[in-house]
Design a protein around this motif. Structure first.
Motif, PDB file in Angstrom:
ATOM      1  N   UNK A   1       6.903  -9.192 -11.118  1.00 55.52           N
ATOM      2  CA  UNK A   1       6.179 -10.422 -10.777  1.00 55.52           C
ATOM      3  C   UNK A   1       4.904 -10.199  -9.965  1.00 55.52           C
ATOM      4  N   UNK A   2       4.774  -9.039  -9.322  1.00 56.32           N
ATOM      5  CA  UNK A   2       3.612  -8.785  -8.465  1.00 56.32           C
ATOM      6  C   UNK A   2       2.752  -7.682  -9.090  1.00 56.32           C
ATOM      7  N   UNK A   3       1.659  -8.112  -9.668  1.00 50.88           N
ATOM      8  CA  UNK A   3       0.758  -7.182 -10.368  1.00 50.88           C
ATOM      9  C   UNK A   3       0.279  -6.050  -9.466  1.00 50.88           C
ATOM     10  N   UNK A   4      -0.024  -6.363  -8.199  1.00 50.45           N
ATOM     11  CA  UNK A   4      -0.545  -5.324  -7.299  1.00 50.45           C
ATOM     12  C   UNK A   4       0.502  -4.240  -7.037  1.00 50.45           C
ATOM     13  N   UNK A   5       1.758  -4.619  -6.855  1.00 50.97           N
ATOM     14  CA  UNK A   5       2.822  -3.634  -6.634  1.00 50.97           C
ATOM     15  C   UNK A   5       2.971  -2.767  -7.879  1.00 50.97           C
TER      16      UNK A   5
ATOM     17  N   UNK B   1       0.839  -1.214   0.000  1.00 49.31           N
ATOM     18  CA  UNK B   1       0.000   0.000   0.000  1.00 49.31           C
ATOM     19  C   UNK B   1       0.871   1.260   0.000  1.00 49.31           C
ATOM     20  N   UNK B   2       1.990   1.200   0.723  1.00 47.26           N
ATOM     21  CA  UNK B   2       2.883   2.350   0.822  1.00 47.26           C
ATOM     22  C   UNK B   2       3.535   2.683  -0.527  1.00 47.26           C
ATOM     23  N   UNK B   3       3.698   1.698  -1.381  1.00 47.79           N
ATOM     24  CA  UNK B   3       4.291   1.932  -2.705  1.00 47.79           C
ATOM     25  C   UNK B   3       3.522   3.008  -3.461  1.00 47.79           C
ATOM     26  N   UNK B   4       2.201   2.973  -3.376  1.00 45.02           N
ATOM     27  CA  UNK B   4       1.380   3.966  -4.090  1.00 45.02           C
ATOM     28  C   UNK B   4       1.688   5.382  -3.603  1.00 45.02           C
TER      29      UNK B   4
ATOM     30  N   UNK C   1       2.249   2.477 -10.567  1.00 46.55           N
ATOM     31  CA  UNK C   1       1.760   3.261 -11.706  1.00 46.55           C
ATOM     32  C   UNK C   1       0.643   4.219 -11.284  1.00 46.55           C
ATOM     33  N   UNK C   2      -0.259   3.753 -10.413  1.00 46.01           N
ATOM     34  CA  UNK C   2      -1.359   4.594  -9.938  1.00 46.01           C
ATOM     35  C   UNK C   2      -0.820   5.776  -9.127  1.00 46.01           C
TER      36      UNK C   2
ATOM     37  N   UNK D   1      11.531   4.298  -8.813  1.00 41.20           N
ATOM     38  CA  UNK D   1      11.637   2.905  -8.363  1.00 41.20           C
ATOM     39  C   UNK D   1      12.925   2.683  -7.593  1.00 41.20           C
ATOM     40  N   UNK D   2      14.011   3.290  -8.065  1.00 40.46           N
ATOM     41  CA  UNK D   2      15.296   3.137  -7.380  1.00 40.46           C
ATOM     42  C   UNK D   2      15.238   3.725  -5.971  1.00 40.46           C
ATOM     43  N   UNK D   3      14.602   4.869  -5.834  1.00 37.58           N
ATOM     44  CA  UNK D   3      14.498   5.503  -4.520  1.00 37.58           C
ATOM     45  C   UNK D   3      13.583   4.716  -3.588  1.00 37.58           C
ATOM     46  N   UNK D   4      12.530   4.125  -4.134  1.00 36.10           N
ATOM     47  CA  UNK D   4      11.644   3.290  -3.316  1.00 36.10           C
ATOM     48  C   UNK D   4      12.411   2.063  -2.816  1.00 36.10           C
ATOM     49  N   UNK D   5      13.225   1.480  -3.687  1.00 36.01           N
ATOM     50  CA  UNK D   5      14.048   0.335  -3.263  1.00 36.01           C
ATOM     51  C   UNK D   5      14.965   0.751  -2.118  1.00 36.01           C
TER      52      UNK D   5
END
Length: 148
Positions: A47-51, A16-19, A56-57, A27-31
């Motif tokens: 591999x994880x559609x929800x992530x 959820x936090x990814x959004x 993207x959202x 993406x690099x900063x999130x990693x």
């Protein structure tokens, strides 16, 4: 024999936090935020559609919010915002005067007959020859069909 490590899986709170993070970070900063390898986060997204959807959202929501603010400023007459909006959304581009001169010159050149172009070239060659005699050059080319 070594066993491959199990894939890293984000917990539900992290997914959820990814959004939320996607609105601000790449993406690099999130990693980096999650303390995982950048390629690992990209693999999780693959591999994880929800992530992937949440990332993207989150990006799309942030872009929409900023674009809305830009559009509101453009609508109130903010010139800089209007120009930026038109460049990015309507395909406007800046042209310098050199581009305009070059286009006009090309158009002018295309409107001359071969004879007119030959006369102009000979005039230029003669002018160069007149000015070149001061530095010791005594010959100049001529255009085919014209006498010097």
């Amino acid at each position: 024999m070594t066993m491959p490590r199990p894939p890293i899986i984000l917990c539900d709170d992290q997914v959820r936090e990814v959004e939320t993070l996607a609105a601000l970070l790449s993406q690099e900063q999130i990693a980096d935020y999650f303390g995982i390898c950048r390629t690992t986060f990209r693999a999780i997204c693959a591999r994880d559609e929800e992530v992937r959807v949440r990332y993207k959202r989150g990006k799309a929501k942030a872009i929409a919010h900023v674009a809305n603010g830009l559009l509101q400023k453009a609508r109130t007459g903010d010139t800089t915002s209007s120009i930026f909006y038109l460049k990015t959304q309507a395909g406007w581009r800046e042209r310098d005067r050199e581009d305009d001169r070059r286009e006009n010159q090309e158009a002018d050149q295309n409107s001359y007959s071969d004879e007119e172009l030959a006369r102009m070239l000979n005039f230029l060659f003669e002018d160069v020859a007149r000015n070149s005699t001061r530095i010791g050059v005594d010959r100049h080319p001529t255009v085919a069909g014209e006498e010097s």
